[in-house]
Design an enzyme around this catalytic site. Structure first.
Site, PDB file in Angstrom:
ATOM      1  N   TRP A  60       0.819  -1.215   0.000  1.00 32.57           N
ATOM      2  CA  TRP A  60       0.000   0.000   0.000  1.00 32.57           C
ATOM      3  C   TRP A  60       0.855   1.268   0.000  1.00 32.57           C
ATOM      4  CZ3 TRP A  60       1.770   2.582   4.114  1.00 32.57           C
ATOM      5  CH2 TRP A  60       2.309   1.830   5.146  1.00 32.57           C
ATOM      6  N   ASN A  61       2.149   1.169   0.342  1.00 29.08           N
ATOM      7  CA  ASN A  61       2.892   2.427   0.567  1.00 29.08           C
ATOM      8  C   ASN A  61       3.222   3.179  -0.726  1.00 29.08           C
ATOM      9  OD1 ASN A  61       4.854   0.565  -0.138  1.00 29.08           O
ATOM     10  ND2 ASN A  61       6.400   1.398   1.227  1.00 29.08           N
ATOM     11  N   LYS A  97      -2.135  -8.467  -7.357  1.00 30.91           N
ATOM     12  CA  LYS A  97      -3.029  -8.343  -6.207  1.00 30.91           C
ATOM     13  C   LYS A  97      -2.509  -7.189  -5.355  1.00 30.91           C
ATOM     14  CE  LYS A  97      -2.632  -9.961  -2.258  1.00 30.91           C
ATOM     15  NZ  LYS A  97      -2.825  -8.605  -1.671  1.00 30.91           N
ATOM     16  N   PRO A  98      -3.196  -6.031  -5.424  1.00 24.91           N
ATOM     17  CA  PRO A  98      -2.733  -4.909  -4.596  1.00 24.91           C
ATOM     18  C   PRO A  98      -3.114  -5.135  -3.140  1.00 24.91           C
ATOM     19  CG  PRO A  98      -4.736  -4.304  -5.783  1.00 24.91           C
ATOM     20  CD  PRO A  98      -4.395  -5.704  -6.214  1.00 24.91           C
ATOM     21  N   ALA A  99      -2.484  -4.382  -2.248  1.00 22.48           N
ATOM     22  CA  ALA A  99      -2.822  -4.474  -0.822  1.00 22.48           C
ATOM     23  C   ALA A  99      -4.295  -4.117  -0.629  1.00 22.48           C
ATOM     24  CB  ALA A  99      -1.936  -3.522  -0.034  1.00 22.48           C
ATOM     25  N   GLY A 122       7.016  -6.280   0.143  1.00 21.32           N
ATOM     26  CA  GLY A 122       6.337  -6.256   1.436  1.00 21.32           C
ATOM     27  C   GLY A 122       7.289  -6.720   2.523  1.00 21.32           C
ATOM     28  N   SER A 123       6.729  -7.219   3.610  1.00 25.92           N
ATOM     29  CA  SER A 123       7.579  -7.562   4.755  1.00 25.92           C
ATOM     30  C   SER A 123       8.364  -8.859   4.500  1.00 25.92           C
ATOM     31  CB  SER A 123       6.719  -7.740   6.007  1.00 25.92           C
ATOM     32  OG  SER A 123       5.949  -8.912   5.879  1.00 25.92           O
ATOM     33  N   GLU A 130      11.169  -7.996  -2.804  1.00 30.51           N
ATOM     34  CA  GLU A 130      11.697  -6.724  -2.273  1.00 30.51           C
ATOM     35  C   GLU A 130      11.102  -6.602  -0.878  1.00 30.51           C
ATOM     36  OE1 GLU A 130      11.681  -3.338  -0.926  1.00 30.51           O
ATOM     37  OE2 GLU A 130      10.606  -2.546  -2.678  1.00 30.51           O
ATOM     38  N   LEU A 131      11.949  -6.851   0.130  1.00 33.96           N
ATOM     39  CA  LEU A 131      11.435  -7.061   1.490  1.00 33.96           C
ATOM     40  C   LEU A 131      11.814  -5.905   2.418  1.00 33.96           C
ATOM     41  CD1 LEU A 131      12.213 -10.892   1.615  1.00 33.96           C
ATOM     42  CD2 LEU A 131      10.122  -9.750   0.868  1.00 33.96           C
ATOM     43  N   CYS A 188      10.364   1.507   2.428  1.00 37.06           N
ATOM     44  CA  CYS A 188      11.337   0.468   2.810  1.00 37.06           C
ATOM     45  C   CYS A 188      12.747   1.032   2.881  1.00 37.06           C
ATOM     46  CB  CYS A 188      11.346  -0.649   1.782  1.00 37.06           C
ATOM     47  SG  CYS A 188       9.753  -1.378   1.555  1.00 37.06           S
ATOM     48  N   GLU A 231      12.307  -2.420  11.669  1.00 34.64           N
ATOM     49  CA  GLU A 231      11.865  -1.327  10.806  1.00 34.64           C
ATOM     50  C   GLU A 231      10.672  -0.640  11.490  1.00 34.64           C
ATOM     51  OE1 GLU A 231      10.288  -2.852   7.089  1.00 34.64           O
ATOM     52  OE2 GLU A 231      11.140  -1.145   6.015  1.00 34.64           O
TER      53      GLU A 231
HETATM   54  C1  SIN Z   1       9.600   1.096  -1.154  1.00 33.74           C
HETATM   55  O1  SIN Z   1       9.337   1.611  -0.092  1.00 33.74           O
HETATM   56  O2  SIN Z   1       9.610  -0.130  -1.292  1.00 33.74           O
HETATM   57  C2  SIN Z   1       9.914   1.896  -2.389  1.00 33.74           C
HETATM   58  C3  SIN Z   1      10.641   3.112  -2.136  1.00 33.74           C
HETATM   59  C4  SIN Z   1      11.227   3.718  -3.375  1.00 33.74           C
HETATM   60  O3  SIN Z   1      10.961   3.287  -4.506  1.00 33.74           O
HETATM   61  O4  SIN Z   1      11.990   4.654  -3.211  1.00 33.74           O
END
Ligand code: SIN
Length: 459
Positions: free
Chosen positions: A133-134, A157-159, A211-212, A233-234, A267, A362
């Site tokens: 979602w971020n 599948k989006p959040a 995600g996590s 991408e965690l 992230c 995190e």
């Molecule tokens: C993310 O939070 O996974 C992406 C951040 C970014 O693309 O800079």
């Protein structure tokens, strides 16, 4: 299961919209459509695929107002940043519209005079993507654009918190002339059951997830049952190292950008700020001033810098990190308290020490913890002392130190005097518990390509 589910606005707690709620039957049907559509999409020329991607890019740019509003309503990103995200998301589509035409093969010399050895990249096949979602737009396009350019079909599948941006991207894809079966969005409030339908389907050849780490490990284990390619991408836990010789103004400005971007919910946000003793107090006081000046409020207001957190769970985690640090001796130089609803004060914590949760996990919120250090090696050891390895940052004017430290940092991305290194043409991704594979640039498309070796014996 309810036929629809509600999307809530985190700033107001009000319902934004209800969306159709996909279940296992819809997931299976979407997977079948993606599998059936794959050969025709693969066999179209790269120029055809590129032209559709290019139109998708143009439509996204033209739709900035609407996409940005949807994003802000569904997940609370300050509207100015949402506008920035639309451009960022579209830039991946533009980049891969171009890159589609540059998927080159190779020829390999043989030791036999009559043989010709060819290596040809092939699309991996239908892809299942699970996105967070971020970044409701950019985390989709960073995956979809290279996959579609390579000739893969794609179901995302989006959040549950942010399906509206995704559904709008799907409408724009169709408007751009993209076949409906080639890019599909499957919105659901039952993510585990829906994902299992894709994992059980051998014709889905790849999982890509942001995600996590905890969820990524579970998804990768399920994807292993049908031996799918996997990109993950965690989580991150980014250290930000400020050395005595840093440009103080620039370091403060960039730590604010890195830490408070998306209300601290990225992230790659600086999660731990290590400041060398000689500059520590000046840095702490300048950072405190800069953070005090941040405007917290309605994310629809273009003057807002910091909006609400996405949900109660996220808010509770931020509060818990601050409470834990303060109970163990940290001091809030500014902020430190929860506000009404899902808001939390932008906060700077001083006297942060090992053993506090904020240095181990995190935070995903607007909290900047400061840790004092003396020697370079001490800062590097502390920075690397984590299972995560996504992004790290360092601030110095000394070129030798910049090289030495960036080489010693065990992270996939290092910003040297740069707090926001993400960009479509560069590889984004982590090492250790932060994931597998890279997104962006020429490397991003390789994640969607297999190699076929063709050996030809001449008559
Ligand atoms: C993310 O939070 O996974 C992406 C951040 C970014 O693309 O800079």
């Amino acid at each position: 299961m309810s036929p629809t589910f509600d999307v809530q606005n985190p700033a107001t707690g009000q319902r934004v919209q209800s969306v159709p709620n996909a279940g296992v039957a819809e997931a299976r049907a979407a997977a079948r459509r993606a599998i059936e559509a794959f050969p025709a999409w693969r066999d179209r020329t790269a120029y055809d695929r590129s032209a559709i991607l290019r139109r998708w890019f143009t439509l996204m740019i033209g739709d900035e107002d609407r996409l940005a509003r949807l994003m802000t309503e569904e997940m609370g990103k300050p509207i100015t940043e949402s506008r920035g995200e639309v451009k960022y998301a579209a830039a991946f589509v533009e980049w891969y519209a171009e890159e589609a035409k540059r998927v080159y093969g190779e020829t390999v010399p043989s030791q036999f005079a009559h043989k010709r050895l060819l290596v040809r990249p092939q699309p991996v096949g239908p892809v299942y993507a699970v996105t967070p979602w971020n970044f409701p737009a950019a985390m989709i396009t960073r995956k979809a654009a290279p996959a579609l350019a390579a000739g893969c079909t794609f179901v995302v599948k989006p959040a549950e918190q942010s399906p509206l941006t995704a559904l709008r991207l799907e409408e724009l894809w169709r408007e751009a002339g993209g076949p409906a079966e080639v890019f599909q969005v499957i919105a659901t409030s039952e993510p585990a059951a829906v994902s299992t339908a894709f994992f059980d389907e051998p014709g889905i050849r790849k999982l890509t997830f942001t995600g996590s780490t905890e969820v990524g490990v579970l998804l990768a284990a399920q994807a292993a049952k049908t031996v799918k390619r996997v990109s993950l991408e965690l989580g991150g836990h980014a250290p930000f190292l400020v050395f005595d010789d840093a440009d103080l103004d620039a370091a403060v400005r960039e730590v604010v950008l890195s830490k408070f971007r998306n209300t601290g919910q990225t992230c790659v946000c600086a999660n731990r700020i290590y400041v060398q003793a000689g500059i520590h107090d000046a840095f702490a006081s300048r950072l405190t001033e800069a953070v005090r000046a941040l405007r917290v409020g309605d994310p629809m207001d273009p003057a807002t810098n910091v909006g609400p957190l996405v949900d109660r769970q996220g808010h509770d985690k931020v509060s818990a990190h601050v409470d834990d640090a303060v109970s163990k001796g940290a001091r809030a130089l500014v902020g430190g308290a929860a506000r009404d609803g899902l808001y939390f004060d932008p906060t700077v914590l001083a006297d942060v020490r090992p053993g506090m949760r904020i240095l181990e996990e995190e935070t995903f919120g607007p909290i900047a913890p400061l840790v004092r250090f003396e020697r370079d090696a001490e800062a590097v050891a502390a920075a690397n002392g984590t299972p995560f390895g996504l992004a790290a940052y360092l601030w110095t004017r000394d070129l030798s130190r910049a090289f030495r430290v960036s080489e010693a940092l065990d992270f996939g991305i290092v910003g040297v005097n740069d707090g926001v290194p993400s960009t479509p043409q560069a590889p984004f991704g982590g090492v250790k518990a932060s994931g597998l594979g890279r997104e962006g640039g020429k490397w991003g498309i390789e994640e969607y390509l297999d190699l076929k070796y063709v050996s030809i014996a001449l008559g």
